[in-house]
Design a protein around this motif. Structure first.
Motif, short mmCIF file in Angstrom:
data_model
loop_
_atom_site.label_atom_id
_atom_site.label_comp_id
_atom_site.label_asym_id
_atom_site.label_seq_id
_atom_site.Cartn_x
_atom_site.Cartn_y
_atom_site.Cartn_z
N SER A 359 0.83 -1.21 0.00
CA SER A 359 0.00 0.00 0.00
C SER A 359 0.86 1.26 0.00
CB SER A 359 -0.95 0.00 1.20
OG SER A 359 -0.26 0.27 2.39
N ARG A 360 2.06 1.15 0.54
CA ARG A 360 2.98 2.30 0.54
C ARG A 360 3.61 2.50 -0.83
NH1 ARG A 360 4.57 0.38 5.67
NH2 ARG A 360 6.27 -0.79 4.73
N THR A 361 3.96 1.40 -1.48
CA THR A 361 4.74 1.50 -2.72
C THR A 361 3.88 1.44 -3.98
OG1 THR A 361 5.02 -0.91 -2.81
CG2 THR A 361 6.71 0.34 -1.61
N GLY A 362 2.66 0.92 -3.85
CA GLY A 362 1.81 0.75 -5.03
C GLY A 362 2.22 -0.45 -5.87
N LYS A 363 3.08 -1.29 -5.33
CA LYS A 363 3.55 -2.46 -6.08
C LYS A 363 3.07 -3.76 -5.43
CE LYS A 363 7.62 -0.17 -7.82
NZ LYS A 363 8.99 0.19 -7.55
N ALA A 364 3.03 -4.82 -6.22
CA ALA A 364 2.77 -6.14 -5.63
C ALA A 364 4.04 -6.58 -4.89
CB ALA A 364 2.41 -7.13 -6.72
#
Lengths: 370, 286
Positions: A359-364
């Motif tokens: 949720s912080r990085t926007g990545k899986a």
């Protein structure tokens, strides 16, 4: 006959958060509370809560954990302090050879999560993190899955919304007003049991409540989560905005065997549901599907002058406490696994950790296991 | 009085819906109509739509977005040149349940924070864009509820099942969509459930709670799903008829459809790469 089986002597180690864990265990005929204990240096409000609980059960409160565990010949430690002390009390108990029932969340700290798993497995004691897997609807779902009614589970979605408040709503605080401290709020929230985030470090709902749907998922599928994508928001409560933690989350999970799952978790406000929150399980298998309402069976009760916060739908047949305690007793007797042992609890911690990173990085994010 | 000719594989619901109309009616031949309605993705072919426009008739496509971008652009241009309306409506928008839910947003429910939908079909739905049309409809609907475009997509496909789980980011706002084609082990109906979590409250419409029970035979109760009938078709025709009368601009429905196509492409890319896919900024959804 249960009378021929050993009765386990239990210590409640810090009863400052959810005393329902200690009460739940004590309600089972194989467990009896013999002492409440805590460290001497904890703040006065903690001593006061511990003393109150000890007085209610007419057992001593001892301000020295190790002494209490030895002198009262304790078999089982029931651990429910502030979240950041969970692991410390659990590990100290395990090192003395005690079995451990611990409140959730496992811990807010990765290092502590690793320490717990390592020490519990080294000690060989039984460990269970308190959970809701014994609720009748969840047990029903498990029975259906185990019977092969939907074939092999392929895809799962779980809604887990707590319709509870946590202080004033988002946007309620004026810019010149001082924000409420996290611990200060949690201490005050104890009165209605909504202090699941008790601790000095702010925690979001994914950390506090995420264990429940993730434990359902684990029980129903038996699969490990490998990869996570998540979004979080501070959508409802000013407290969560001020402390930059989530009160709402959507999480996508990739599990072993090509299984997929999503969960939605939130503390969405008391006005959002008349009976505590919509909690629902959707399972798709290769031979069928299940839609399970976690709150069933229930009884509807409605009347003139009903308090606003009183549940309109009252849960019945709720044997979660008994099922968890019974499972724990069997695990001690047999040396077998508990419904949510240290390794499973650790895996859930790792999943939540990965979700928060996502949720912080926007990545899986790949789940980093022990 | 606006007259419609409906291209459909199943006339009965349209005839039933037409009985509810005050200012419009259905006709038996396209030549007698002011407007042509294309019901469903399978019947929505660009040459037929172009022919309708060239014949001076307004066109309503009653389906989830199902035409390629280049065709949509071209048909919209052709309609504009002739001062005709060309609209593409997901009929689900007109379901009483969806209308009621949408009215709660930015009202009693406050801002929409999370949308969760389940749609399990009991048949394999047509997939004109390479993705089940019903799933495309759910995506379109989510953006309609939010009233703003999707910013990123993460999608997963479980092994051994014709299903997709989608997570949409509306920044702010999120959605999870759980879709399955060919629900196994069931007979008559599929399953739909939609819940909206707002900043001030929540709302749900759910086949789970809207199911009646029948006790027949010896194998436990059978669930009878209560549908919403055909009123949504009448509401859609009414809206389109009034748009024609008022010469209302309906181009936003095509804009919405184009955005949905972008989301579908992003979803397909996410399925392939197993990564979240960010979309370019787009115009707001109507």
């Amino acid at each position: 006959m249960t009378t021929s089986l050993k009765k386990f002597r239990c210590a409640a180690l810090s009863v400052v958060k959810h005393d329902y864990v200690a009460r739940g265990m004590a309600a089972h005929p194989r467990f009896e509370l013999v002492v409440v204990a805590d460290d001497p240096g904890v703040p006065d409000w903690i001593h006061q809560r511990n003393q109150k609980f000890a007085d209610e059960f007419k057992i001593p409160y001892v301000r020295d954990v190790e002494r209490a565990l030895k002198e009262f010949h304790v078999d089982v430690a029931i651990v429910s302090p502030e979240a950041e002390r969970h692991v410390d009390l659990s590990v100290r108990s395990a090192k003395l050879g005690l079995h451990v029932v611990q409140d959730k969340p496992l811990t807010p700290s990765r290092a502590e999560a690793d320490r717990l798993l390592s020490e519990i497995e080294k000690s060989g004691v039984r460990f269970m993190m308190w959970n809701r897997n014994g609720l009748p609807a969840v047990q029903h779902a498990q029975a259906e899955v185990a019977a092969g009614r939907i074939g092999r589970p392929r895809s799962v979605h779980i809604d887990f919304y707590f319709a509870k408040d946590a202080g004033p709503p988002r946007g309620a605080r004026k810019t010149d007003e001082q924000q409420c401290g996290w611990l200060e709020h949690q201490i005050a929230a104890h009165v209605d049991g909504s202090d699941g985030g008790l601790g000095s470090k702010p925690m979001g709902e994914l950390m506090i409540e995420g264990i429940y749907p993730l434990a359902y998922l684990r029980m129903l599928t038996g699969a490990e989560v490998r990869r996570v994508y998540a979004q979080t928001a501070s959508a409802f409560h000013q407290l969560y905005v001020d402390h930059q933690v989530d009160d709402l989350a959507a999480v996508s999970l990739e599990l072993d065997g090509g299984l997929t799952a999503t969960i939605a978790v939130g503390r969405i406000g008391a006005a959002s549901h008349p009976s505590g929150g919509e909690i629902k399980l959707h399972l798709l298998g290769d031979a069928g599907a299940l839609v399970i309402a976690e709150g069933k069976p229930d009884v509807g009760v409605y009347y003139r002058g009903q308090p606003e916060r009183e549940s309109r739908q009252r849960r019945i047949a709720a044997e979660n406490d008994f099922i968890l305690a019974d499972n724990f007793a069997q695990a001690i007797d047999s040396g077998g696994p508990t419904m949510l042992d240290a390794r499973a609890s650790h895996a859930i911690f790792c999943t939540v950790e990965a979700a928060l990173e996502s949720s912080r990085t926007g990545k899986a994010v790949t789940v980093r296991t022990f | 009085m606006t007259s419609f000719f409906v291209h459909t594989a199943d006339e009965a619901p349209w005839r039933d819906a037409a009985r509810r109309l005050h200012q419009s009616r259905l006709v038996a031949a396209a030549g007698e109509a002011h407007a042509e309605v294309f019901d469903g993705a399978l019947l929505t072919k660009p040459p037929a739509i172009r022919a309708a426009l060239e014949a001076g008739r307004h066109v309503l496509v009653a389906a989830e977005p199902c035409l390629p971008r280049v065709e949509l652009d071209s048909l919209q241009r052709a309609a504009k040149q002739r001062s005709l309306l060309f609209a593409l409506f997901n009929p689900d928008r007109f379901l009483a349940s969806r209308q009621l839910l949408r009215k709660q947003i930015d009202g009693p429910l406050g801002s929409l924070e999370l949308l969760r939908s389940h749609r399990w079909e009991n048949h394999i739905a047509p997939a004109p864009l390479g993705l089940s049309g019903s799933l495309v409809g759910e995506i379109e609907q989510a953006a309609w509820f939010y009233g703003r475009p999707v910013r990123s997509v993460f999608a997963m496909q479980p092994a051994g099942l014709n299903a997709v789980q989608v997570q949409l980011c509306f920044g702010p706002g999120m959605a999870t969509i759980d879709y399955c084609d060919a629900l196994q082990g069931t007979t008559l109906t599929g399953y739909r459930s939609l819940s909206l979590i707002g900043s001030r409250g929540s709302a749900q419409v759910d086949d789970h709670t809207n199911t009646q029970l029948a006790y027949v035979g010896g194998d436990g109760p059978t669930g009878l799903t209560v549908g919403e009938g055909v009123r949504h078709l009448a509401a859609m025709l009414d809206d389109f008829a009034s748009a024609i009368a008022e010469q209302r601009d309906f181009s936003s429905t095509v804009t919405d459809a184009l955005h949905t196509l972008d989301v579908v492409a992003a979803l397909q890319k996410s399925l392939k790469t197993h990564e979240p896919v960010t979309l370019e900024p787009a115009e707001a959804v109507r």
